[in-house]
Write an enzyme that holds these catalytic residues in place. Structure first.
Site, PDB file in Angstrom:
ATOM      1  NE  ARG A  25      39.825  75.720  33.963  1.00  0.00           N
ATOM      2  CZ  ARG A  25      40.800  76.544  33.594  1.00  0.00           C
ATOM      3  NH1 ARG A  25      41.893  76.056  33.042  1.00  0.00           N
ATOM      4  NH2 ARG A  25      40.677  77.833  33.759  1.00  0.00           N
ATOM      5  NE  ARG A  29      43.832  73.478  27.637  1.00  0.00           N
ATOM      6  CZ  ARG A  29      44.422  74.655  27.860  1.00  0.00           C
ATOM      7  NH1 ARG A  29      45.000  75.300  26.875  1.00  0.00           N
ATOM      8  NH2 ARG A  29      44.453  75.166  29.073  1.00  0.00           N
ATOM      9  NE  ARG A  38      40.042  74.309  23.410  1.00  0.00           N
ATOM     10  CZ  ARG A  38      40.773  75.034  22.578  1.00  0.00           C
ATOM     11  NH1 ARG A  38      41.014  74.589  21.359  1.00  0.00           N
ATOM     12  NH2 ARG A  38      41.248  76.198  22.954  1.00  0.00           N
ATOM     13  CG  ASP A  75      36.313  80.937  31.273  1.00  0.00           C
ATOM     14  OD1 ASP A  75      37.137  80.028  31.475  1.00  0.00           O
ATOM     15  OD2 ASP A  75      36.555  82.133  31.505  1.00  0.00           O
ATOM     16  CE1 TYR A 152      42.298  86.295  33.804  1.00  0.00           C
ATOM     17  CE2 TYR A 152      41.111  86.180  35.881  1.00  0.00           C
ATOM     18  CZ  TYR A 152      42.075  85.687  35.023  1.00  0.00           C
ATOM     19  OH  TYR A 152      42.809  84.590  35.385  1.00  0.00           O
TER      20      TYR A 152
HETATM   21  O1  CP3 Z   1      36.211  73.406  36.466  1.00  0.00           O
HETATM   22  C1  CP3 Z   1      35.666  73.140  35.379  1.00  0.00           C
HETATM   23  O2  CP3 Z   1      35.959  72.147  34.682  1.00  0.00           O
HETATM   24  C2  CP3 Z   1      34.515  74.011  34.908  1.00  0.00           C
HETATM   25  C3  CP3 Z   1      34.791  74.867  33.805  1.00  0.00           C
HETATM   26  C4  CP3 Z   1      35.728  76.024  34.064  1.00  0.00           C
HETATM   27  C5  CP3 Z   1      36.633  76.539  33.097  1.00  0.00           C
HETATM   28  N1  CP3 Z   1      37.217  77.660  33.588  1.00  0.00           N
HETATM   29  C6  CP3 Z   1      36.868  75.958  31.769  1.00  0.00           C
HETATM   30  C7  CP3 Z   1      38.063  76.386  31.034  1.00  0.00           C
HETATM   31  C8  CP3 Z   1      35.833  76.846  35.182  1.00  0.00           C
HETATM   32  C9  CP3 Z   1      35.159  76.715  36.543  1.00  0.00           C
HETATM   33  C10 CP3 Z   1      36.766  77.866  34.865  1.00  0.00           C
HETATM   34  C11 CP3 Z   1      37.108  78.930  35.803  1.00  0.00           C
HETATM   35  C12 CP3 Z   1      38.079  79.951  35.400  1.00  0.00           C
HETATM   36  N2  CP3 Z   1      38.287  80.484  34.175  1.00  0.00           N
HETATM   37  C13 CP3 Z   1      38.893  80.615  36.323  1.00  0.00           C
HETATM   38  C14 CP3 Z   1      38.895  80.402  37.816  1.00  0.00           C
HETATM   39  C15 CP3 Z   1      39.518  79.119  38.206  1.00  0.00           C
HETATM   40  C16 CP3 Z   1      40.972  79.010  37.914  1.00  0.00           C
HETATM   41  O3  CP3 Z   1      41.315  78.120  37.121  1.00  0.00           O
HETATM   42  O4  CP3 Z   1      41.760  79.770  38.480  1.00  0.00           O
HETATM   43  C17 CP3 Z   1      39.672  81.541  35.598  1.00  0.00           C
HETATM   44  C18 CP3 Z   1      40.718  82.451  36.179  1.00  0.00           C
HETATM   45  C19 CP3 Z   1      39.257  81.465  34.244  1.00  0.00           C
HETATM   46  C20 CP3 Z   1      39.713  82.286  33.105  1.00  0.00           C
HETATM   47  C21 CP3 Z   1      40.372  81.447  32.116  1.00  0.00           C
HETATM   48  N3  CP3 Z   1      39.716  80.563  31.296  1.00  0.00           N
HETATM   49  C22 CP3 Z   1      41.738  81.393  31.823  1.00  0.00           C
HETATM   50  C23 CP3 Z   1      42.812  82.180  32.531  1.00  0.00           C
HETATM   51  C24 CP3 Z   1      41.884  80.464  30.799  1.00  0.00           C
HETATM   52  C25 CP3 Z   1      43.128  80.146  30.028  1.00  0.00           C
HETATM   53  C26 CP3 Z   1      44.003  79.220  30.784  1.00  0.00           C
HETATM   54  C27 CP3 Z   1      44.300  78.006  29.951  1.00  0.00           C
HETATM   55  O5  CP3 Z   1      44.380  76.941  30.544  1.00  0.00           O
HETATM   56  O6  CP3 Z   1      44.467  78.149  28.717  1.00  0.00           O
HETATM   57  C28 CP3 Z   1      40.616  79.912  30.509  1.00  0.00           C
HETATM   58  C29 CP3 Z   1      40.311  78.863  29.520  1.00  0.00           C
HETATM   59  C30 CP3 Z   1      39.596  77.657  30.033  1.00  0.00           C
HETATM   60  N4  CP3 Z   1      38.520  77.669  30.859  1.00  0.00           N
HETATM   61  C31 CP3 Z   1      39.874  76.322  29.638  1.00  0.00           C
HETATM   62  C32 CP3 Z   1      38.896  75.518  30.265  1.00  0.00           C
HETATM   63  C33 CP3 Z   1      38.712  74.042  30.140  1.00  0.00           C
HETATM   64  C34 CP3 Z   1      40.937  75.885  28.668  1.00  0.00           C
HETATM   65  C35 CP3 Z   1      40.383  76.216  27.326  1.00  0.00           C
HETATM   66  C36 CP3 Z   1      40.858  75.350  26.193  1.00  0.00           C
HETATM   67  O7  CP3 Z   1      41.856  75.736  25.586  1.00  0.00           O
HETATM   68  O8  CP3 Z   1      40.195  74.336  25.886  1.00  0.00           O
END
Ligand code: CP3
Length: 344
Positions: A25, A29, A38, A75, A152
């Protein structure tokens, strides 16, 4: 000749004097420039499907910190969307999807090879990154592992204990296996296309592997990762694969061989000292500083960073956090971590 990229050297088993580093990540944010891009995109999914802006947020942490790897910005839930699931993000709550609970729900999904039109913008992001990254930076593509994506798709949202997916395993193991098989086949397609577009390494995120035990861990975490890794290596000889079965605990032992992965990524539920003795003996490991240090900082961050580096110093190692960096992290603490890794 340009020296081979540090991440690729570690993945090939080389022990480097300083471990290469990137962060899960890392585009996120906690960075003001991410929040600005974003906002420009409108929302998170629009950002994922906008190749120029998705590439821009991928570049941001590389410019700021000079990480050794960039990870494609996307994602894990874009794949189920490409298979026909509805997907949206509730502000402040996280992802929501249409659910799968019957064979009829399953039958409405598309076949594995029908995902590419929907995912074309992701492949375009990979192409922009492959062209625009610094010569020393490795480009990592990724997908969710079948079990985590299935949790999911079945629940329609994130769940603390993956209860609905476990209930399907108990109630209709054959149907659950069909979900896993479709996700395994489509993940091979998806990652293969990312590699064709320029990804140099791929990583499988199995964030919820820790709730699988015994035979279920073998059938739904190890076996799909093994099948995906084998298929990718057959299609793309030499492509390095990182597997991240988060929360595996003592079951991390032996996973390089069981999955056939070049690297096992570790969460911070195991100590670096234990993992050096029991997991790194099988090959390269990635991890595993607790991401809370990116919030708290200070001398503890320095001490713990040095401890992780030292514990893994006798084998191949890629420095990373144990899980994604959180939105409340201080960007200065990330700089301090990188400085500590590189300058001792
Ligand atoms: O690692 C990276 O920077 C690459 C991009 C990436 C994202 N999500 C961007 C993201 C990767 C590899 C993921 C993987 C992901 N997504 C997982 C597996 C890894 C982990 O973190 O456990 C899972 C379970 C998801 C599903 C997902 N996406 C969730 C549960 C959420 C919401 C959680 C939150 O923080 O709000 C997301 C959103 C998400 N994916 C964000 C990012 C940068 C935050 C989105 C935002 O509001 O800008």
């Amino acid at each position: 000749m340009t020296p081979k990229k540090t991440i690729l050297r570690a993945l090939a088993g080389e022990v480097l004097p300083t471990p290469p580093v990137w962060m899960m990540r890392q585009a996120g944010r906690y960075l003001p420039e991410y929040r600005a891009t974003r906002a420009q995109a409108g929302d998170f999914l629009s950002l994922c499907y906008n190749p120029e802006l998705a590439a821009e947020v991928t570049f941001q942490p590389i410019r700021r910190y000079g990480f050794d790897a960039a990870i494609l910005f996307a994602d894990i839930l874009l794949l189920p969307q490409a298979l026909g699931a509805d997907l949206w993000f509730e502000t402040g709550e996280g992802p929501r999807l249409s659910t799968i609970s019957t064979a009829a729900d399953m039958a409405r999904l598309k076949p594995a090879d029908a995902i590419h039109d929907h995912l074309a913008p992701v492949y375009e992001t990979v192409r922009i990154l492959a062209k625009g990254l610094p010569a020393e930076t490795t480009l990592i593509g990724f997908a969710g592992a079948p079990w985590t994506v299935a949790t999911y798709m079945i629940a329609g949202r994130g769940t603390p204990d993956q209860g609905p997916a476990h209930a399907m395993i108990q109630g209709n193991r054959a149907l659950f296996q069909q979900v896993i098989d479709l996700l395994t086949a489509s993940t091979i397609e998806y990652l293969s296309a990312q590699i064709d577009a320029g990804a140099e390494v791929v990583k499988l995120f199995d964030s919820w592997a820790g709730s699988l035990k015994g035979q279920d861990f073998h059938d739904f975490a190890v076996e799909p990762a093994r099948a995906i890794t084998a298929a990718l290596k057959a299609r793309h000889p030499g492509i390095p694969v990182i597997a991240f079965p988060r929360g595996a605990g003592t079951a991390y032992e032996g996973l390089h061989a069981a999955i056939g992965a070049d690297c096992i990524a570790l969460d911070d539920g195991v100590t670096a000292e234990w993992a050096a003795a029991h997991v790194q003996t099988g090959g390269c490991v990635q991890g595993n500083l607790a991401s809370s240090h990116m919030v708290s900082g200070g001398q503890d961050l320095i001490d713990e960073t040095r401890r992780v580096v030292r514990a893994f110093s006798k084998g191949p190692h890629i420095f990373n956090l144990g899980h994604g960096i959180t939105p409340d992290a201080d960007p200065e603490n990330v700089a301090l971590m990188v400085e500590t890794i590189r300058n001792g």
